[in-house]
Design a protein around this motif. Structure first.
Motif, PDB file in Angstrom:
ATOM      1  N   ASP A  19      10.099  -7.059  10.432  1.00 11.43           N
ATOM      2  CA  ASP A  19      10.122  -7.870  10.882  1.00 11.43           C
ATOM      3  C   ASP A  19      11.096  -8.291  11.570  1.00 11.43           C
ATOM      4  O   ASP A  19      10.681  -9.883  12.241  1.00 11.43           O
ATOM      5  N   GLN A  59       3.637   6.601   2.595  1.00  9.70           N
ATOM      6  CA  GLN A  59       3.972   5.444   2.352  1.00  9.70           C
ATOM      7  C   GLN A  59       4.697   5.013   3.395  1.00  9.70           C
ATOM      8  O   GLN A  59       4.988   5.516   4.529  1.00  9.70           O
ATOM      9  N   GLY A  66       8.501  -1.718   4.667  1.00 10.89           N
ATOM     10  CA  GLY A  66       7.210  -1.497   3.967  1.00 10.89           C
ATOM     11  C   GLY A  66       5.835  -1.353   4.412  1.00 10.89           C
ATOM     12  O   GLY A  66       5.612  -2.208   5.546  1.00 10.89           O
ATOM     13  N   GLU A  67       5.364  -1.262   3.768  1.00  2.09           N
ATOM     14  CA  GLU A  67       3.598  -2.147   3.644  1.00  2.09           C
ATOM     15  C   GLU A  67       3.177  -3.440   3.747  1.00  2.09           C
ATOM     16  O   GLU A  67       2.710  -4.117   4.804  1.00  2.09           O
ATOM     17  N   HIS A  68       3.941  -3.956   2.503  1.00  2.00           N
ATOM     18  CA  HIS A  68       4.264  -5.167   3.160  1.00  2.00           C
ATOM     19  C   HIS A  68       4.454  -5.883   4.662  1.00  2.00           C
ATOM     20  O   HIS A  68       4.388  -7.153   5.318  1.00  2.00           O
ATOM     21  N   GLY A  69       6.029  -5.614   4.732  1.00  2.03           N
ATOM     22  CA  GLY A  69       6.393  -5.385   6.459  1.00  2.03           C
ATOM     23  C   GLY A  69       5.626  -5.691   7.520  1.00  2.03           C
ATOM     24  O   GLY A  69       5.741  -6.290   8.569  1.00  2.03           O
ATOM     25  N   ARG A  71       2.087  -5.782   7.335  1.00  2.00           N
ATOM     26  CA  ARG A  71       1.265  -6.446   7.068  1.00  2.00           C
ATOM     27  C   ARG A  71       2.104  -7.644   7.820  1.00  2.00           C
ATOM     28  O   ARG A  71       0.829  -8.059   8.520  1.00  2.00           O
ATOM     29  N   ARG A  72       2.729  -8.236   7.640  1.00  4.40           N
ATOM     30  CA  ARG A  72       3.086  -9.504   7.873  1.00  4.40           C
ATOM     31  C   ARG A  72       3.258  -9.251   9.649  1.00  4.40           C
ATOM     32  O   ARG A  72       2.729 -10.523  10.042  1.00  4.40           O
ATOM     33  N   ASP A  75      -0.083  -8.942  10.387  1.00  4.03           N
ATOM     34  CA  ASP A  75      -0.940 -11.245  10.582  1.00  4.03           C
ATOM     35  C   ASP A  75      -0.868 -11.498  11.637  1.00  4.03           C
ATOM     36  O   ASP A  75      -1.623 -12.347  11.914  1.00  4.03           O
ATOM     37  N   VAL A 305      -5.544  -2.746   9.477  1.00  6.86           N
ATOM     38  CA  VAL A 305      -3.868  -2.711  10.034  1.00  6.86           C
ATOM     39  C   VAL A 305      -3.395  -2.512  11.322  1.00  6.86           C
ATOM     40  O   VAL A 305      -3.203  -3.237  12.282  1.00  6.86           O
TER      41      VAL A 305
END
Length: 946
Positions: A19, A59, A66-69, A71-72, A75, A305
């Motif tokens: 982030d 992981q 993490g993976e969500h971060g 991918r943000r 993206d 990704v």
């Protein structure tokens, strides 16, 4: 193919997350890079600042977001037409309680499901290590730590496990001991639980029953509390002689052997990353290990990704070629119509090629960093600086004379266990034949030691058990040197070891001119050397996995900290013995790269560099004024003699010592921040703290007076006190003023070097890589200094709104460098084929100052870019000018001979308003091409100008 236009390397950790990077993506896009290039993104040891100590390949690091971060971040990158290259670490993992694979082998030993994931020698010749893993984690000897009560049995209620605990280390007890442990409390309820473990063995079929028993134990504690377990732990308390003995016997039964950390170098029975005992090598050559290591990254690639991989330390792998082939094939299968981008971290010796049969796009750029850095140096400075270094320091004048003792020291003190492992494997081969059964282990070890000590590159890459001609070019150097240093009595052993390591000698010991010392073989043994191909491949792999860390530890991490002729040449990937590179040699390297690996990375700074790219560029100026620098160095040693720290009451034994003192002055000259005043107490103190960090690391890495293994604190403290004394406020009108004035004197020439280096990286064949923050001046030192937080917001504010030439007058703020990067990346975007795939044409320079210029052209069809850069500028700069620019008049008649297609053409500088015209004779005069900048990138009028 997903070939980056340019990459920007980011170091992710808990203080700089995905982030955090996301917040600056607009800046990265405006700068002009096409891909971010991330440090390892898998889960590492908690608190890791680099990510190379992976503990879970499956992981994405939660600390990094993490993976969500992730991918943000991707993206946003994709929204802007950008991509992501990630670093993968297939050679090793961090070993700690956070690594489930490692914990499992500590628990179950060779019967663990992961026993073959790590490169463990389960058949150690040491009876105390057979079937065990050495755990060299204790701060003192085992007996001392046990008697001091620092080793204890503990229960983890969260997973129902008993662990042997020492500080932050947790080693799981094998469940076959749970029954005895639980019965020691003499309680019916615990004895009932013990029955669940009574018949458990280490066999894989029993391990699920052990897991069920642990679950029952965990549930018992959840319902009844931990008080019952406390009775058990008391029975193994280290604080009472009887219970301590019981604890000791329990520890001795485990699949690990707790040991003092100092035992690792001599006794470790698993392959480490170099000599780091917290990083264990992974056997990625095994298909199931490869799949487990890469599953996450393969999935992320399949889902779009990530777009490519950087392979860390490929020379640590058993079979680098096969690994690269497997990786490329697996990636190519996942995304139809695209070819994955893969680069490898590989240190190449001078003239050593990256192998053609590796299906990769090139290296990560250490080779280019070496070439560009060597080009900055004046060869005339080599001899006087070497002589002065030897006289001042008492150390050898030639780097080779430092390298060999360093290699021997590493083999003797840091990697003897690894040397033993290779020697034992070779000894097993010897014992398998009646012709060689009398070759002793000691003789084989002597031979192996000499070969490794003299090995000139990282390693060989045999195929089907045989070395190639490319391998022999380097192996023969070691072989000849070993033959010179070994007793004649060992020459027969040497010849046979040569054969086992892939010479291609026949069964009679003959072949390639080697092995003739054996003569006729005993009657009745038709095939005395008929060893299996796998046994030979094993010893060849073990030998290669020895020479690679020896080279890294001895050269980069030892000799480069001992040799101080000029520290700008003591860098990762460089040979300090090679002082300078000619323009012709630099051109040849670029042409070779364009032909063989046109998409290799081009780096001038990395997370591993010892000195920042601009630190090195400034220090290179000293090669142009060798005599002046030598005089300055002698004057400073005299000036600061009163501040030396006598050791042990002996005036002749002082800190920092002549070699370290001379290196310290170079370091201060190299990293002095632009514009720092001797009167700025806060700024000087901050500099002193940074240099003190470097100094401590440099002293310990040199392994002369102090080491990481055995620090000499009195010496180290004396060195630190000397540093802070000579930089103290009361020296502002003495040494500090002289230091500042000297830096000011060479600073502009250093800037010319920096801008030359920057343009060469951005215009040469390959993919330019920017290391985080180096868009502005990079006067960093070795890590952790080169991994300090980067102010990207500041850099975004400084993005250029005009041509780079507009910022040259205020060069101290670094904006001119940023503007060149931004402008050159814009050119790569506007005419992508020109600098990515265009042909490379060296250009001839003629005239009085021809040696002070490098010039080449890039051509794609009818599109041209001509690159011209000032070099070795110190003697040409006007002392009365504040600009890092040679007065155009001073160039006199010096000119570049242009390609015929450009005769009579008007060209326009991409970096300045200059618009020089090529004479009808084909000459382009530097007085016209370099009017406002020390570098120029000339394009035709038809190229859109932004």
């Amino acid at each position: 193919m997903t070939v980056p236009r340019a990459t920007l390397r980011l170091q992710f950790h808990r203080d700089f997350t995905f982030d955090d990077a996301l917040a600056h993506v607009d800046y990265f896009a405006a700068l002009g890079v096409s891909h971010l290039y991330a440090s390892p993104i898998t889960t590492a040891t908690p608190g890791s600042t680099h990510g190379y100590d992976t503990v879970d390949y499956g992981q994405v690091s939660a600390e990094c977001g993490g993976e969500h971060g992730l991918r943000r971040l991707t993206d946003k990158l994709h929204e802007l037409g950008m991509g992501l290259i990630v670093d993968v670490v297939p050679n090793h993992m961090g070993v700690s309680k956070h690594n489930a694979w490692w914990q499992d082998i500590l628990e179950w030993g060779r019967h663990s499901a992961f026993a073959r994931y790590f490169d463990v020698d389960w058949h150690s010749p040491d009876p105390a290590l057979r079937g065990k893993v050495l755990m060299p984690v204790l701060g003192a000897s085992y007996g001392d730590e046990l008697f001091a009560g620092r080793i204890a049995l503990r229960f983890d209620a969260g997973n129902g496990r008993f662990n042997i605990v020492y500080a932050e280390h947790e080693c799981p007890v094998c469940p076959i001991d749970y029954a005895a442990i639980l019965q020691s409390a003499n309680r019916a309820d615990l004895s009932a639980l013990a029955d669940r473990f009574a018949s458990v063995t280490t066999q894989p079929a029993d391990q699920p029953r052990a897991a069920e028993g642990r679950e029952a134990l965990r549930e018992f504690v959840r319902q009844n509390g931990a008080s019952a377990i406390e009775f058990v732990l008391e029975a193994y308390s280290p604080n009472d002689p009887v219970t301590r003995d019981r604890l000791h016997r329990l520890i001795e039964r485990q699949h690990f052997r707790l040991a003092w950390w100092r035992t690792a170098s001599d006794e470790v029975n698993w392959r480490r990353f170099f000599d780091i005992s917290t990083l264990a090598a992974v056997r990625v050559e095994r298909a199931e290990v490869f799949d487990a290591v890469h599953a996450l990254l393969l999935r992320l690639y399949a889902e779009g990704v990530i777009d490519g991989l950087r392979i860390d330390h490929i020379d640590g792998l058993a079979e680098p070629r096969e690994y690269a082939q497997r990786l490329r094939q697996r990636l190519a299968e996942l995304r139809e119509g695209t070819t994955p981008y893969i680069v490898v971290e590989k240190i190449l010796g001078r003239g050593e090629p990256l192998r053609d049969d590796w299906p990769v796009d090139g290296t990560t750029g250490y080779d280019f960093m070496n070439d560009a850095g060597a080009l900055l140096h004046d060869p005339a400075g080599a001899a006087p600086l070497a002589q002065a270094w030897a006289e001042l320091s008492g150390r050898p004048a030639n780097f080779a004379d430092e390298a060999l003792p360093a290699r021997r020291k590493i083999l003797a003190e840091n990697l003897p266990a690894e040397l033993d492992r290779v020697s034992r494997a070779l000894h097993r081969l010897a014992r398998d034949s009646i012709a060689t059964r009398d070759f002793t282990y000691t003789a084989i070890r002597r031979v192996t030691n000499e070969l490794a000590a003299h090995f000139p590159v990282y390693r060989i890459y045999p195929q089907n058990g045989l070395r190639s001609a490319a391998d022999n070019a380097y192996f023969d150097v070691a072989l000849d040197a070993a033959r010179q240093t070994l007793s004649r009595a060992d020459h027969g052993v040497l010849a046979r070891v040569d054969a086992w390591l892939g010479s291609g000698a026949d069964e009679n010991g003959n072949g390639n001119g080697r092995g003739a010392a054996y003569g006729a073989q005993p009657n009745g043994n038709a095939n005395p050397f008929n060893h299996t191909a796998s046994a030979r491949r094993t010893v060849q792999t073990l030998f290669s996995q020895l020479t690679a860390p020896v080279a890294a530890k001895a050269i980069e991490d030892t000799a480069c900290y001992r040799y101080g002729r000029l520290l700008s040449r003591c860098e990762v990937g460089a040979d300090p013995g090679e002082f300078a590179l000619t323009v012709e040699q630099f051109h040849a390297g670029n042409q070779e790269r364009a032909r063989r690996f046109p998409h290799a990375m081009l780096a001038t700074a990395t997370h591993d560099h010892k000195r920042g790219e601009d630190t090195r560029a400034r220090l290179a100026v000293l090669s142009e004024i060798a005599d002046d620098w030598i005089a300055t160095l002698r004057a400073w040693t005299t000036l600061n003699t009163p501040h030396r720290r006598a050791l042990n009451g002996n005036a002749d034994d002082w800190a920092p010592g002549p070699a370290a003192e001379a290196m310290l002055y170079q370091t201060l000259v190299g990293c002095w921040p632009p514009g720092l005043s001797p009167d700025d107490e806060a700024g000087i103190k901050a500099l002193a703290e940074r240099v003190a960090q470097w100094q401590l690391k440099a002293l310990r890495e040199a392994k002369l007076r102090t080491t990481w293994l055995a620090p000499d604190e009195a010496f180290e403290n004396g060195c630190r006190e000397f540093l802070f004394d000579i930089l103290a406020p009361q020296r502002r009108d003495g040494f500090l003023r002289e230091l500042s004035d000297f830096v000011a004197r060479i600073g502009r020439a250093g800037v010319v070097n920096s801008l030359q280096q920057t343009v060469l990286r951005l215009a040469s064949p390959g993919v330019p890589d920017l290391y985080q923050g180096t868009e502005l001046w990079d006067f960093s030192l070795v890590d952790p200094d080169n991994r300090r937080p980067v102010d990207f917001t500041q850099r975004q504010r400084m993005l250029a709104e005009a041509r780079p030439s507009d910022y040259l007058a205020n060069w101290r703020d670094g904006r001119v460098k940023l503007a060149i990067i931004q402008r050159m990346l814009a050119l790569r975007l506007q005419i992508p084929e020109l600098l990515s795939n265009g042909s490379y044409l060296p250009l001839t320079v003629q005239g009085k100052y021809a040696e002070h210029v490098i010039a080449f052209a890039r051509r794609q069809g009818n599109c041209w870019a001509v690159v011209i850069a000032t070099r070795l500028s110190m003697a040409l700069l006007d002392a009365d000018s504040a600009l890092p620019l040679v007065d155009p008049i001073a160039w006199d008649e010096t000119a570049v001979q242009m390609p015929e297609e450009l005769f009579g053409r008007a060209l326009f500088d991409w970096l300045s308003p200059a618009a020089p015209k090529v004479e009808d004779t084909g000459l382009l005069y530097l007085r016209e091409a370099l009017t406002t900048m020390p570098v120029a990138v000339l394009v035709e009028d038809g190229v859109p100008r932004v």
